[in-house]
Motif scaffolding. Structure first.
Motif, PDB file in Angstrom:
ATOM      1  N   ALA A  24       0.839  -1.195   0.000  1.00  0.00           N
ATOM      2  CA  ALA A  24       0.000   0.000   0.000  1.00  0.00           C
ATOM      3  C   ALA A  24       0.875   1.245   0.000  1.00  0.00           C
ATOM      4  CB  ALA A  24      -0.907  -0.005   1.225  1.00  0.00           C
ATOM      5  N   SER A  25       0.366   2.303  -0.622  1.00  0.00           N
ATOM      6  CA  SER A  25       1.148   3.541  -0.751  1.00  0.00           C
ATOM      7  C   SER A  25       1.289   4.282   0.567  1.00  0.00           C
ATOM      8  CB  SER A  25       0.495   4.463  -1.787  1.00  0.00           C
ATOM      9  OG  SER A  25      -0.842   4.760  -1.386  1.00  0.00           O
ATOM     10  N   SER A  26       0.430   3.957   1.514  1.00  0.00           N
ATOM     11  CA  SER A  26       0.494   4.600   2.811  1.00  0.00           C
ATOM     12  C   SER A  26      -0.030   3.640   3.862  1.00  0.00           C
ATOM     13  CB  SER A  26      -0.334   5.890   2.821  1.00  0.00           C
ATOM     14  OG  SER A  26      -1.687   5.603   2.521  1.00  0.00           O
ATOM     15  N   ARG A  27       0.201   3.996   5.110  1.00  0.00           N
ATOM     16  CA  ARG A  27      -0.263   3.126   6.187  1.00  0.00           C
ATOM     17  C   ARG A  27      -1.790   2.977   6.096  1.00  0.00           C
ATOM     18  NH1 ARG A  27       1.878   1.645  11.227  1.00  0.00           N
ATOM     19  NH2 ARG A  27       0.305   1.032  12.727  1.00  0.00           N
ATOM     20  N   THR A  28      -2.229   1.728   6.155  1.00  0.00           N
ATOM     21  CA  THR A  28      -3.658   1.479   6.107  1.00  0.00           C
ATOM     22  C   THR A  28      -4.109   0.827   7.408  1.00  0.00           C
ATOM     23  OG1 THR A  28      -5.408   0.224   5.008  1.00  0.00           O
ATOM     24  CG2 THR A  28      -3.183  -0.659   4.805  1.00  0.00           C
ATOM     25  N   ASN A  29      -5.102   1.406   8.003  1.00  0.00           N
ATOM     26  CA  ASN A  29      -5.675   0.840   9.224  1.00  0.00           C
ATOM     27  C   ASN A  29      -6.913   0.022   8.923  1.00  0.00           C
ATOM     28  OD1 ASN A  29      -3.797   1.948  11.094  1.00  0.00           O
ATOM     29  ND2 ASN A  29      -4.813   3.936  10.890  1.00  0.00           N
ATOM     30  N   TYR A  30      -6.986  -0.461   7.680  1.00  0.00           N
ATOM     31  CA  TYR A  30      -8.151  -1.234   7.267  1.00  0.00           C
ATOM     32  C   TYR A  30      -7.830  -2.719   7.174  1.00  0.00           C
ATOM     33  CZ  TYR A  30      -9.796   3.344   5.640  1.00  0.00           C
ATOM     34  OH  TYR A  30     -10.182   4.645   5.544  1.00  0.00           O
ATOM     35  N   ASP A  31      -8.878  -3.496   7.130  1.00  0.00           N
ATOM     36  CA  ASP A  31      -8.745  -4.890   6.757  1.00  0.00           C
ATOM     37  C   ASP A  31      -8.221  -4.946   5.330  1.00  0.00           C
ATOM     38  OD1 ASP A  31     -12.008  -5.587   8.248  1.00  0.00           O
ATOM     39  OD2 ASP A  31     -10.045  -5.287   9.206  1.00  0.00           O
ATOM     40  N   MET A  32      -7.663  -6.095   4.944  1.00  0.00           N
ATOM     41  CA  MET A  32      -7.151  -6.251   3.585  1.00  0.00           C
ATOM     42  C   MET A  32      -7.600  -7.594   3.041  1.00  0.00           C
ATOM     43  SD  MET A  32      -3.357  -4.537   3.831  1.00  0.00           S
ATOM     44  CE  MET A  32      -3.305  -4.073   2.096  1.00  0.00           C
TER      45      MET A  32
END
Length: 120
Positions: A24-32
Motif C-alpha cells: 500500500a502507498s500509505s499506512r492502512t488501518n483497514y482490513d485487507m
C-alpha cells in the motif's frame, strides 16, 4: 486515497508455490483482502485479514493451501499459495479500505492485479 501494487505472480507447475505481495502507498488501518478473476468468470473472494492480523477468512477452495498475512510496518499484505492447482489460474487482486462485507466487492481501494498461471 490508497494505492495498491501487487507483485509475485507468474507461471508455476501444479503442486508448486507462489507468494503474492501487495504494498500500500500509505499506512492502512483497514482490513485487507485478496480476490481473483479466472478467465471467463467473475471476480471471486479468496481471503481476507483484519487490520490487526488476528482474524482471517478463506474461500473453501483454498483452505489449507493458502495463507494470508500482513506486515503493518511495511504496509504490505501477503498471500502464500501452496499446492497450486490449474484451477487457481487467475488474475489476483488485493483490496483494502472500508467495506461492508469481506466477501463482497465493496472494498474501497483495489490494485491492478497480478497474473498467476498454473500449468498441469
Amino acid at each position: 486515497q490508497v494505492q495498491l501494487g501487487e507483485s509475485g505472480g507468474g507461471l508455476v507447475q501444479a503442486g508448486g508455490s507462489l507468494r503474492l505481495s501487495c504494498a500500500a502507498s500509505s499506512r492502512t488501518n483497514y482490513d485487507m483482502g485478496w480476490f481473483r478473476r479466472a478467465p471467463g468468470k467473475g471476480r471471486e473472494f479468496v481471503a481476507a485479514i483484519s487490520r490487526g492480523g488476528q482474524i482471517t477468512d478463506y474461500v473453501d477452495s483454498v483452505k489449507g493451501r493458502f495463507i494470508i498475512s500482513r506486515d503493518n510496518p511495511r504496509n504490505t499484505v501477503y498471500l502464500q499459495m501452496n499446492s497450486l492447482k490449474p484451477e487457481d489460474t487467475a488474475v489476483y487482486y488485493c483490496a483494502t479500505g472500508p467495506t461492508g462485507e469481506w466477501r463482497s466487492e465493496s472494498w474501497a481501494y483495489w490494485g491492478q492485479g497480478t497474473q498467476v498461471t498454473v500449468s498441469s
